[in-house]
Design a protein around this motif. Structure first.
Motif, short mmCIF file in Angstrom:
data_model
loop_
_atom_site.label_atom_id
_atom_site.label_comp_id
_atom_site.label_asym_id
_atom_site.label_seq_id
_atom_site.Cartn_x
_atom_site.Cartn_y
_atom_site.Cartn_z
N UNK A 1 0.85 -1.19 0.00
CA UNK A 1 0.00 0.00 0.00
C UNK A 1 0.89 1.24 0.00
N UNK A 2 0.24 2.39 -0.21
CA UNK A 2 0.97 3.66 -0.20
C UNK A 2 0.28 4.63 0.74
N UNK A 3 1.07 5.36 1.50
CA UNK A 3 0.54 6.42 2.36
C UNK A 3 1.50 7.60 2.30
N UNK A 4 0.97 8.79 2.54
CA UNK A 4 1.80 9.98 2.61
C UNK A 4 2.39 10.09 4.01
N UNK A 5 3.65 10.47 4.08
CA UNK A 5 4.27 10.67 5.39
C UNK A 5 3.74 11.95 6.02
N UNK A 6 3.64 11.93 7.34
CA UNK A 6 3.15 13.08 8.09
C UNK A 6 4.32 13.79 8.77
N UNK A 7 4.00 14.85 9.50
CA UNK A 7 5.04 15.61 10.19
C UNK A 7 5.63 14.83 11.36
N UNK A 8 4.88 13.84 11.86
CA UNK A 8 5.36 13.04 12.98
C UNK A 8 5.18 11.56 12.66
N UNK A 9 6.05 10.76 13.23
CA UNK A 9 6.04 9.32 12.97
C UNK A 9 4.72 8.68 13.36
N UNK A 10 4.19 9.05 14.54
CA UNK A 10 2.96 8.42 15.00
C UNK A 10 1.78 8.78 14.09
N UNK A 11 1.80 9.97 13.50
CA UNK A 11 0.73 10.34 12.56
C UNK A 11 0.83 9.52 11.28
N UNK B 1 15.68 7.92 23.52
CA UNK B 1 14.72 7.05 22.82
C UNK B 1 13.37 7.75 22.65
N UNK B 2 12.85 8.28 23.74
CA UNK B 2 11.52 8.92 23.70
C UNK B 2 11.55 10.15 22.80
N UNK B 3 12.61 10.97 22.92
CA UNK B 3 12.69 12.19 22.11
C UNK B 3 12.80 11.85 20.62
N UNK B 4 13.58 10.83 20.29
CA UNK B 4 13.72 10.43 18.89
C UNK B 4 12.39 9.95 18.33
N UNK B 5 11.67 9.16 19.10
CA UNK B 5 10.37 8.68 18.65
C UNK B 5 9.37 9.83 18.53
N UNK B 6 9.40 10.75 19.50
CA UNK B 6 8.43 11.84 19.52
C UNK B 6 8.64 12.82 18.38
N UNK B 7 9.91 13.09 18.04
CA UNK B 7 10.20 14.08 17.00
C UNK B 7 10.37 13.47 15.61
N UNK B 8 10.34 12.13 15.51
CA UNK B 8 10.50 11.49 14.20
C UNK B 8 9.44 12.04 13.25
N UNK B 9 9.80 12.31 11.98
CA UNK B 9 11.05 11.95 11.32
C UNK B 9 12.22 12.90 11.51
N UNK B 10 12.10 13.89 12.41
CA UNK B 10 13.21 14.81 12.65
C UNK B 10 14.15 14.18 13.70
N UNK B 11 14.91 13.18 13.25
CA UNK B 11 15.70 12.39 14.19
C UNK B 11 16.83 13.17 14.83
N UNK B 12 17.30 14.21 14.16
CA UNK B 12 18.42 14.97 14.72
C UNK B 12 18.03 15.62 16.05
N UNK B 13 16.75 15.94 16.23
CA UNK B 13 16.33 16.56 17.49
C UNK B 13 16.47 15.60 18.65
N UNK B 14 16.18 14.34 18.42
CA UNK B 14 16.35 13.35 19.47
C UNK B 14 17.80 13.23 19.90
N UNK B 15 18.72 13.27 18.93
CA UNK B 15 20.14 13.20 19.26
C UNK B 15 20.58 14.44 20.01
N UNK B 16 20.13 15.61 19.55
CA UNK B 16 20.53 16.85 20.22
C UNK B 16 20.03 16.89 21.66
N UNK B 17 18.82 16.41 21.89
CA UNK B 17 18.31 16.38 23.26
C UNK B 17 19.13 15.42 24.11
N UNK B 18 19.48 14.27 23.55
CA UNK B 18 20.32 13.32 24.28
C UNK B 18 21.69 13.89 24.60
N UNK B 19 22.31 14.55 23.61
CA UNK B 19 23.62 15.17 23.85
C UNK B 19 23.51 16.26 24.90
#
Length: 758
Positions: free
Chosen positions: A160-170, A555-573
């Motif tokens: 199937x095909x779906x459009x990606x959203x601003x967040x992973x959970x969406x 982990x939580x920040x990366x999942x919450x901000x996905x697909x913006x994965x860099x934010x999860x890393x920056x929060x961890x750092x």
């Protein structure tokens, strides 16, 4: 034997010092083996990065050879990897349409920036900067990335095909909604079959290239069964209410978004150039070209809403905000239109001499016989004269034969600032992955790895690779292990791998046409399963709770901000740095007394008695502006609790650094204690790091040269007689092990003497 200077610039010359035909045979076999794994993997990872599959082959041609020639590891296999691919997609999807010309250009430019940063770190010998990505951050991010990468392939696996959203959970919500309406079971079957083949071969025949076998078998099966089964018709051949209207609205909305984006880009250019006067219409404050660029049917573009203050810069900002709002609203409409079009299911019917396709009635089984056709809706407009109906699964399709275009990436100076921060994170993350596997293999072979040289190798691989249409690459855990197990002896194995990929690009691409997309999804899912390891988070928690918290937070920040994965890393750092400074601001400070092993240890930890006249305080950590107040407060608290104390000894073996603030505060502390009638002594001061600083600043004169001793034992031997009689050594806690009252059962002093030490 090449000179050391020559090896520094051309490290691969060291391979040939004792090279032989037998080593070449081993390298050739290993290189071919890795190529058999790399070709299908690279195509899958390219799709993960949002690129056409064949760009994975481009990224597997030059980069492995360059990284091997100029790196320090002889067995590291470089190329497309899962984490870097998903980071590439996360970086570029907000900037351009995945798979489009701009997206591809940005991916190639990103590879150059990643390589430039890595190369610069290596040349400047700043490889230690990668330590900013601590192990807990990497563990948390990797576990989250594994889930995100695997889930991103579910749509291809289900057909199937779906459009990606601003967040992973969406995006996952959209996927579940689409899957509840329709699943292409042949696609799911093909993907599961590939997984079974790879898992069985990996378990029972580990030496067989399981990925290649799965690809060959499923490709042959797709060719033999007509797995793809697409047809091209006109819109008139489709009978569905409102279909023509929806197609027209979709095409118009896409045109509006493109044209409005062009107007938005012009506004940004004029804001930077300061040419607001020529850009604005003085009569109605509306962009001169807007009526030509944007269809002003939306209420947002009414003249009343477009009236702005007279200041041109404010007008430009206002217009930019209005256009952004319009684009965002149009994208939401576009997503809904695509969802409705993709949900349509057709069946073939005969209407006279022409074949027609009617909307399938999912509520009645009578019309559910035969092939179910779906509209193939991509990211672009739909041509009413060439509507693609999809009756089967998706395959890789035609791959351009021949070498990629060579040349420098297109440097878009407007987009580079938007890529810069992501390039730094991808550089460090990719290098961490590469250096980890390189060190692990080097430990088995007894060879040394130079991190800075490896940075140079990885940097050149990305920079030169970008000149051949490569996107960012890194060292691969799985392929490096295959390279090592296949018997690679030198980097010539990676050179052979690159040449094998080149042979595939030139001659073998037609054989990949029928490779099913669900199989590529299965390859990615199985490849990232090993990245998910909750035990590592639990292990970090056991070692230190703060590390466990950082892992969970990453982990939580990366999942919450996905697909913006860099934010999860920056929060961890950021959390790691905060914990580090907090620990340095509150280092260990303890009062010491004699323990059974003959050393002076923490009285609270080991329940030891203290001498009433001598206080020994140990301070562990650097003495600088951030923690000097803590030292003063805690030391004063300890001393004030000892009413009979006359001598204070600071055991300073743990102090390896002191700054101007620390030196000043230490001098004031000594002066206050001396003014209070205490004798202050120091032991274990490091000569270069601390003692020389105190001598130059004059603080040593305040302390007194005769009040500084190399060891605590020497200090005690000198000061103990000043406050004790010789016979006190039998019941002084600094000379004989004595426990507190609550643990007198373990006390070594006789019962008759206990009253003497109360």
């Amino acid at each position: 034997m090449p000179s050391s200077r020559c090896l520094r610039f051309l490290p691969f010359l060291d391979w040939f010092s004792d090279y032989s035909i037998d080593k070449f045979k081993s390298d050739l076999i290993a290189g071919i083996t890795v190529a058999l794994v790399l070709v299908p993997q690279s195509m899958a990872y390219a799709q993960l990065a949002g690129l056409p599959p064949y760009y994975g082959l481009y990224a597997s041609f030059l980069p492995p050879m360059i990284a091997a020639l100029f790196g320090s590891s002889r067995r590291l296999a470089t190329g497309p990897v899962a984490v870097v691919s998903i980071m590439t997609a996360a970086t570029l999807e907000p900037l351009a349409t995945a798979g489009g010309p701009e997206y591809i250009a940005y991916a190639i430019l990103l590879a150059f920036l990643v390589g430039l940063f890595q190369f610069s770190l290596g040349v400047l010998k700043l490889g230690m900067l990668v330590n900013l990505l601590s192990h807990p951050v990497i563990v948390g991010f990797t576990n989250a990335a594994a889930l995100i990468i695997a889930s991103s392939q579910f749509a291809r696996l289900l057909g199937i095909r779906v459009d990606t959203a601003d967040h992973w959970y969406a995006t996952m919500a959209r996927l579940i909604s689409a899957a509840s309406e329709y699943i292409h079971w042949p696609s799911l079957t093909m993907g599961v079959l590939a997984m079974v083949i790879m898992l069985v071969l990996k378990r029972w025949l580990p030496r067989v290239p399981n990925v290649l076998v799965a690809v060959v078998l499923t490709t042959l099966l797709a060719w033999a069964t007509g797995f793809e089964n697409n047809k091209t018709v006109t819109l008139d051949h489709l009978e569905a209410p409102e279909l023509a209207e929806m197609v027209e609205r979709l095409n118009i909305t896409l045109a509006h978004i493109r044209q409005t984006g062009a107007a938005r880009h012009k506004i940004e250019q004029h804001k930077k150039s300061g040419q607001g006067d020529r850009f604005l219409c003085s009569q109605c404050h509306v962009h001169e070209d807007m009526t030509d660029i944007v269809h002003l049917e939306d209420p947002l573009f009414s003249r009343s809403n477009m009236r702005m203050p007279k200041e041109n810069i404010l007008e430009l900002h206002f217009m930019a905000g209005v256009l952004d709002q319009y684009i965002e609203g149009s994208k939401k409409k576009l997503v809904e239109l695509r969802r409705r079009l993709r949900a349509m299911q057709f069946i073939a019917v005969q209407d006279g001499d022409r074949g027609m396709y009617r909307l399938r009635d999912t509520e009645h089984g009578s019309q559910s016989q035969g092939t179910v056709w779906r509209l193939r809706i991509g990211r672009g407009p739909i041509d009413p004269a060439h509507v693609v109906l999809q009756g089967g699964g998706e395959v890789v399709g035609a791959i351009p034969r021949g070498l990629p275009a060579f040349g420098l990436p297109k440097f878009d100076w407007d987009i580079i600032p938007k890529l810069f921060s992501a390039a730094i994170i991808i550089s460090m993350l990719g290098f961490m992955e590469a250096i980890s596997i390189a060190k692990a293999i080097a430990a088995r072979t007894g060879r040394k790895i130079c991190p800075n040289q490896e940075l140079i190798g990885q940097g050149l691989a990305n920079m030169i690779g970008s000149c051949a249409s490569s996107y960012p690459v890194s060292g691969s855990f799985s392929r490096s292990a295959v390279n090592y197990q296949a018997g690679a002896r030198t980097g010539i194995a990676s050179v052979c791998t690159g040449l094998m990929v080149l042979l595939t690009i030139l001659l073998l691409t037609p054989l990949l046409y029928y490779l099913p997309q669900p199989v590529l999804a299965a390859i990615i899912i199985l490849a990232v399963v090993n990245l998910f390891n909750v035990k590592e988070i639990y292990h970090a928690w056991k070692i230190r709770r703060s590390d466990g918290v950082i892992s969970v937070l990453s982990f939580v920040a990366t999942m919450a901000f996905a697909p913006h994965l860099d934010r999860g890393i920056l929060i961890g750092v950021g959390a790691s740095i905060a914990v580090f400074f907090y620990a340095k601001m509150k280092p260990m400070l303890a009062e010491l007394s004699l323990y059974e092993d003959g050393h002076y240890r923490n009285v609270d930890r080991f329940n030891l008695r203290q001498c009433p006249f001598i206080v020994i305080i140990r301070f562990d950590g650097p003495l600088f502006f951030a923690n000097i107040s803590y030292l003063e407060r805690e030391a004063t608290k300890v001393i004030m609790q000892r009413e009979q104390a006359k001598i204070i000894i600071f055991k300073c073996n743990g102090i390896n650094y002191i700054d101007a603030t620390g030196e000043t505060a230490l001098r004031l502390l000594v002066q206050r204690l001396q003014a209070g009638g205490y004798e202050v002594y120091f032991s274990g001061l490091k000569v270069v790091q601390v003692l020389d600083v105190l001598r130059v600043s004059g603080t040593l004169d305040v302390i007194g040269e005769d009040h500084v001793f190399p060891t605590l034992v020497q200090a005690l031997d000198a000061v103990w007689p000043l406050v004790h009689r010789p016979e006190d050594k039998y019941h002084c806690p600094l000379k004989r092990v004595m426990y507190r009252d609550e643990d007198l059962a373990g006390c070594t002093i006789p019962e008759s003497s206990r009253a003497d030490v109360q």
